[in-house]
Scaffold this motif. Structure first.
Motif, mmCIF file in Angstrom:
data_model
loop_
_atom_site.group_PDB
_atom_site.id
_atom_site.type_symbol
_atom_site.label_atom_id
_atom_site.label_comp_id
_atom_site.label_asym_id
_atom_site.label_seq_id
_atom_site.Cartn_x
_atom_site.Cartn_y
_atom_site.Cartn_z
ATOM 1 N N LYS B 36 0.817 -1.224 0.000
ATOM 2 C CA LYS B 36 0.000 0.000 0.000
ATOM 3 C C LYS B 36 0.850 1.274 0.000
ATOM 4 O O LYS B 36 0.324 2.378 -0.188
ATOM 5 C CB LYS B 36 -0.913 0.005 1.232
ATOM 6 C CG LYS B 36 -2.058 -0.994 1.108
ATOM 7 C CD LYS B 36 -2.930 -0.971 2.327
ATOM 8 C CE LYS B 36 -3.963 -2.094 2.263
ATOM 9 N NZ LYS B 36 -4.648 -2.288 3.517
ATOM 10 N N MET B 38 2.991 4.228 -1.202
ATOM 11 C CA MET B 38 3.161 4.878 -2.504
ATOM 12 C C MET B 38 4.496 5.620 -2.553
ATOM 13 O O MET B 38 4.987 6.087 -1.523
ATOM 14 C CB MET B 38 2.036 5.879 -2.752
ATOM 15 C CG MET B 38 0.667 5.257 -2.691
ATOM 16 S SD MET B 38 -0.578 6.500 -2.978
ATOM 17 C CE MET B 38 -2.041 5.690 -2.398
ATOM 18 N N ASP B 39 5.049 5.745 -3.761
ATOM 19 C CA ASP B 39 6.286 6.506 -3.950
ATOM 20 C C ASP B 39 6.207 7.145 -5.334
ATOM 21 O O ASP B 39 6.378 6.466 -6.351
ATOM 22 C CB ASP B 39 7.491 5.546 -3.845
ATOM 23 C CG ASP B 39 8.814 6.292 -3.936
ATOM 24 O OD1 ASP B 39 8.794 7.477 -4.323
ATOM 25 O OD2 ASP B 39 9.851 5.679 -3.624
ATOM 26 N N VAL B 40 5.891 8.457 -5.342
ATOM 27 C CA VAL B 40 5.649 9.145 -6.629
ATOM 28 C C VAL B 40 6.868 9.055 -7.544
ATOM 29 O O VAL B 40 6.730 8.998 -8.770
ATOM 30 C CB VAL B 40 5.269 10.622 -6.371
ATOM 31 C CG1 VAL B 40 4.849 11.301 -7.665
ATOM 32 C CG2 VAL B 40 4.149 10.702 -5.358
ATOM 33 N N LYS B 43 6.691 6.212 -10.047
ATOM 34 C CA LYS B 43 5.462 6.077 -10.831
ATOM 35 C C LYS B 43 5.714 5.326 -12.152
ATOM 36 O O LYS B 43 6.576 5.736 -12.931
ATOM 37 C CB LYS B 43 4.896 7.468 -11.121
ATOM 38 C CG LYS B 43 3.570 7.439 -11.839
ATOM 39 C CD LYS B 43 3.107 8.837 -12.169
ATOM 40 C CE LYS B 43 1.878 8.752 -13.054
ATOM 41 N NZ LYS B 43 1.412 10.019 -13.521
ATOM 42 N N CYS B 55 6.613 -0.852 -11.008
ATOM 43 C CA CYS B 55 5.696 -0.191 -10.061
ATOM 44 C C CYS B 55 4.457 0.316 -10.800
ATOM 45 O O CYS B 55 4.489 0.544 -12.005
ATOM 46 C CB CYS B 55 6.397 0.980 -9.392
ATOM 47 S SG CYS B 55 7.753 0.444 -8.356
ATOM 48 N N ASP B 56 3.370 0.513 -10.039
ATOM 49 C CA ASP B 56 2.118 0.979 -10.654
ATOM 50 C C ASP B 56 2.061 2.511 -10.720
ATOM 51 O O ASP B 56 3.067 3.189 -10.474
ATOM 52 C CB ASP B 56 0.908 0.369 -9.938
ATOM 53 C CG ASP B 56 0.711 0.917 -8.533
ATOM 54 O OD1 ASP B 56 1.475 1.821 -8.124
ATOM 55 O OD2 ASP B 56 -0.202 0.434 -7.832
ATOM 56 N N GLN B 57 0.881 3.042 -11.017
ATOM 57 C CA GLN B 57 0.740 4.487 -11.225
ATOM 58 C C GLN B 57 0.988 5.304 -9.964
ATOM 59 O O GLN B 57 1.183 6.522 -10.038
ATOM 60 C CB GLN B 57 -0.629 4.814 -11.841
ATOM 61 C CG GLN B 57 -1.831 4.681 -10.921
ATOM 62 C CD GLN B 57 -2.357 3.256 -10.827
ATOM 63 O OE1 GLN B 57 -1.648 2.287 -11.078
ATOM 64 N NE2 GLN B 57 -3.618 3.122 -10.467
ATOM 65 N N PHE B 58 0.940 4.665 -8.794
ATOM 66 C CA PHE B 58 1.230 5.371 -7.539
ATOM 67 C C PHE B 58 2.610 5.001 -6.989
ATOM 68 O O PHE B 58 2.924 5.299 -5.837
ATOM 69 C CB PHE B 58 0.164 5.043 -6.480
ATOM 70 C CG PHE B 58 -1.215 5.503 -6.863
ATOM 71 C CD1 PHE B 58 -1.495 6.857 -6.998
ATOM 72 C CD2 PHE B 58 -2.230 4.593 -7.100
ATOM 73 C CE1 PHE B 58 -2.767 7.283 -7.363
ATOM 74 C CE2 PHE B 58 -3.502 5.006 -7.462
ATOM 75 C CZ PHE B 58 -3.769 6.359 -7.600
ATOM 76 N N ARG B 60 3.648 1.964 -6.347
ATOM 77 C CA ARG B 60 3.602 0.795 -5.459
ATOM 78 C C ARG B 60 4.194 -0.413 -6.194
ATOM 79 O O ARG B 60 4.011 -0.542 -7.419
ATOM 80 C CB ARG B 60 2.152 0.499 -5.041
ATOM 81 C CG ARG B 60 1.542 1.611 -4.221
ATOM 82 C CD ARG B 60 0.077 1.375 -3.955
ATOM 83 N NE ARG B 60 -0.725 1.377 -5.179
ATOM 84 C CZ ARG B 60 -2.055 1.490 -5.197
ATOM 85 N NH1 ARG B 60 -2.718 1.600 -4.064
ATOM 86 N NH2 ARG B 60 -2.714 1.492 -6.327
ATOM 87 N N PRO B 219 -7.621 1.000 -1.177
ATOM 88 C CA PRO B 219 -6.281 0.634 -1.655
ATOM 89 C C PRO B 219 -6.008 -0.871 -1.616
ATOM 90 O O PRO B 219 -4.889 -1.270 -1.864
ATOM 91 C CB PRO B 219 -5.377 1.370 -0.673
ATOM 92 C CG PRO B 219 -6.137 1.361 0.611
ATOM 93 C CD PRO B 219 -7.582 1.459 0.238
ATOM 94 N N ASP B 229 -6.877 -0.737 -13.332
ATOM 95 C CA ASP B 229 -5.932 0.386 -13.224
ATOM 96 C C ASP B 229 -4.936 0.354 -14.378
ATOM 97 O O ASP B 229 -4.634 1.385 -14.991
ATOM 98 C CB ASP B 229 -5.132 0.289 -11.911
ATOM 99 C CG ASP B 229 -5.969 0.662 -10.701
ATOM 100 O OD1 ASP B 229 -7.025 1.289 -10.902
ATOM 101 O OD2 ASP B 229 -5.574 0.328 -9.567
#
Lengths: 315, 268
Positions: B36, B38-40, B43, B55-58, B60, B219, B229
């Motif tokens: 869960k 997030m790390d911008v 992205k 990693c996903d769009q957030f 993760r 989330p 997503d």
């Protein structure tokens, strides 16, 4: 005739049961529909007047009777979210969903029947065995993931399709059908794989029966035996499967419309459930349910026409 | 030759299911990252030594979310089948064993419900209960009841007049004892095959509902939700959707192969 009447009575009873189920399901949802329409800031008097107008103070069986009458005359109430008649919201959506369903069904038939015949005719060849593996794989891929894969293939690699670039059938019918092809293919592929496997196994098991040996001994060639004798019998379970498939496609289109941003019944249904716009959700579910009942009825009617054994039994 | 072939399919299916169990255990013991967090800066990051599947769009970690997502999907499938099989067993056992008017009425209703696509019925119940993990488990569980009831009923009807049942009846055993101590163990193969098929259908249905956004809610992770997503970033990062889709297909294929192998074994 007696068979037809019996099936017609069954259909009417099922329609009544389905309507009752849908009506009760949406009647027991917590919350007052009048408050839902007017908002929580409305005065008690206003809510009470609307409750009276909507007939919510009447007993449940009376409300069901009125709902049924209104539904069959095309009055499906007002949308909570948009405050316009539900009928108006659904009018241009039905042709879209029906086109998607029809096109998917056509693709299933066009893909599965010739391929099923071909792979059973050459069942011991390498390509037929390879098809078995491909079939198993396609049956395991959910239609919405096939949709994503096809979007990637046609959209990104082949540049033959622009995802999200939906064109209305009123604006440009040709572009509308061209756009609907990829979504219909996504719905069709897993079902075509299942139907192809069914047809192949039916042909191969029919081919072992005595009448086939007799047909060969009378000097018929393989193609004659296959098309004149075996296929006629092997297609019967396939027709039943196709009937069941048609109802699945109607439901499957709910998900596929979401993948391809097609503004049909499915997309509106999901939006209305998320927004708790119950009159819209109720109307769409009732219409889809009626379509399913109608399809089942038509399959029951068609079956004795194509199978003399059922016709004899029905008589 | 045929037996050898059947054995091969069964062994492939079992190996696939073992891989799935290993993935679930891995996710239970320790995921590489918190699914869960997030790390911008990460992205849509591509695969690397730190983040094997990117990693996903957030930002993760996709692998961690897949490990948790598989577990969520399997837990929902398990819950769904437990509800469906338990209520279906009660309804099927009573109607199949006793027959009569109750059987006629219940089975007519059962057939009417069965003729409807499961996703449509699930949507009606979700409209009632709202979306979320527990809600879709209950909704799908209710939807699965008729198919279990139908299968169990036919098995009980087959068994109710068999010699061993007549014998225990003559020995004075009550209906409940006959149904659940004597008949139930004898239908275990059919029940097990139905459970695997039901498990597969539940995985598919959960994935579809979560993909539509009315199943598992963020989330939390589920394969259907992740695929939904990933679709938005299909052109920017196709690997995201393809990886999630691969695991989903692997899950469905494994249980489909297992149910096919069990069904063939039962028919052999």
């Amino acid at each position: 005739m007696k068979y037809l009447v019996r099936k017609l009575i069954t259909m009417i009873v099922t329609v009544l049961m389905v309507s009752l189920f849908v009506f009760i399901a949406f009647s027991v949802i917590p919350g007052d529909p009048a408050v839902g329409m007017l908002g929580t800031t409305a005065t008690e008097e206003k809510v009470e007047i609307l409750r009276e107008q909507m007939g919510l103070n009447r007993p449940l069986p009376v409300r069901f009777a009125f709902w049924m009458r209104d539904f069959f005359f095309g009055d499906m109430g007002l949308s909570y979210s948009y405050h316009i008649p539900v009928k108006q919201m659904l009018a241009d959506k039905l042709p879209i969903t029906l086109t998607l369903t029809g096109l998917s069904f056509l693709l299933i038939v066009l893909l599965s029947i010739p391929l099923g015949i071909l792979t059973s005719k050459y069942y011991d060849r390498f390509f037929a065995k390879a098809f078995d593996v491909v079939n198993q794989l396609f049956m395991a891929i959910p239609p919405f993931f096939i949709g994503i894969l096809l979007t990637y293939l046609f959209g990104m690699l082949l540049h033959a399709f622009t995802p999200g670039n939906y064109v209305s059938y009123e604006t440009d019918p040709a572009a509308f059908f061209a756009y609907m092809f990829v979504p219909a293919l996504s719905v069709a592929l897993p079902k075509a794989a299942m139907n192809m496997r069914l047809l192949k196994s039916e042909i191969l098991s029919e081919a072992k029966l005595d009448y086939v040996r007799t047909a060969y001994s009378r000097g018929n060639a393989t193609d004659q035996v296959l098309y004149r004798h075996v296929l006629r019998n092997a297609l019967l379970p396939v027709v039943t499967f196709l009937g069941m498939t048609l109802t699945d496609i109607v439901a499957g289109s709910i998900v596929i419309e979401q993948v391809f941003s097609i503004p049909g019944f499915g997309r509106l249904l999901i939006t209305s459930i998320s927004n708790r716009d119950y009159p819209v959700a109720q109307a769409i579910i009732a219409i889809i349910a009626m379509l399913v009942v109608l399809i089942n009825f038509l399959v029951d009617v068609i079956y004795p026409i194509i199978d003399p054994r059922v016709r004899k039994h029905a008589q | 030759m045929r037996n050898k072939k059947r054995g091969l399919q069964f062994h492939i299916a079992i190996s696939f299911v073992a891989v799935i169990i290993a993935l679930v255990l891995w996710g239970l013991i320790r995921t590489p990252y918190d699914p869960k967090v997030m790390d911008v800066s990460l992205k849509l990051a591509k695969s690397s030594a730190d983040h094997l599947l990117g990693c996903d769009q957030f930002g993760r970690d996709i692998l961690s979310r897949i490990l948790v997502g598989i577990r969520t999907t399997l837990m929902i499938a398990l819950g769904t089948n437990l509800i469906g099989a338990f209520i279906g067993l009660l309804v099927g056992a009573v109607t199949g064993y006793f027959g009569g008017l109750a059987d006629e009425v219940l089975m007519r209703f059962n057939d009417a419900v069965l003729s409807f696509p499961s996703i449509l019925l699930s949507l009606v119940i979700i409209a009632l209960l709202g979306s979320g993990t527990y809600q879709i488990t209950i909704a799908m569980g209710i939807v699965f009841v008729p198919s279990y009831a139908r299968i169990i009923r036919s098995e009980f009807m087959k068994c109710r007049n068999m010699d061993y049942v007549q014998s225990v009846r003559l020995m004075g055993a009550g209906a409940l004892r006959i149904m659940f101590i004597h008949i139930l163990p004898n239908i275990r193969v059919t029940l097990l095959t139905s459970l695997v098929i039901g498990f597969n259908n539940a995985v598919l249905c959960e994935a579809a509902l979560s993909f539509l956004g009315i199943g598992v809610q963020p989330p939390q992770a589920s394969l259907g939700l992740m695929l939904s997503d990933a679709q938005a970033y299909l052109f920017a990062r196709p690997g995201y959707a393809l990886t999630v889709g691969f695991f989903m297909v692997f899950l469905i294929l494994s249980f489909a192969l297992l149910s096919d192998a069990l069904r063939e074994d039962a028919h052999a």
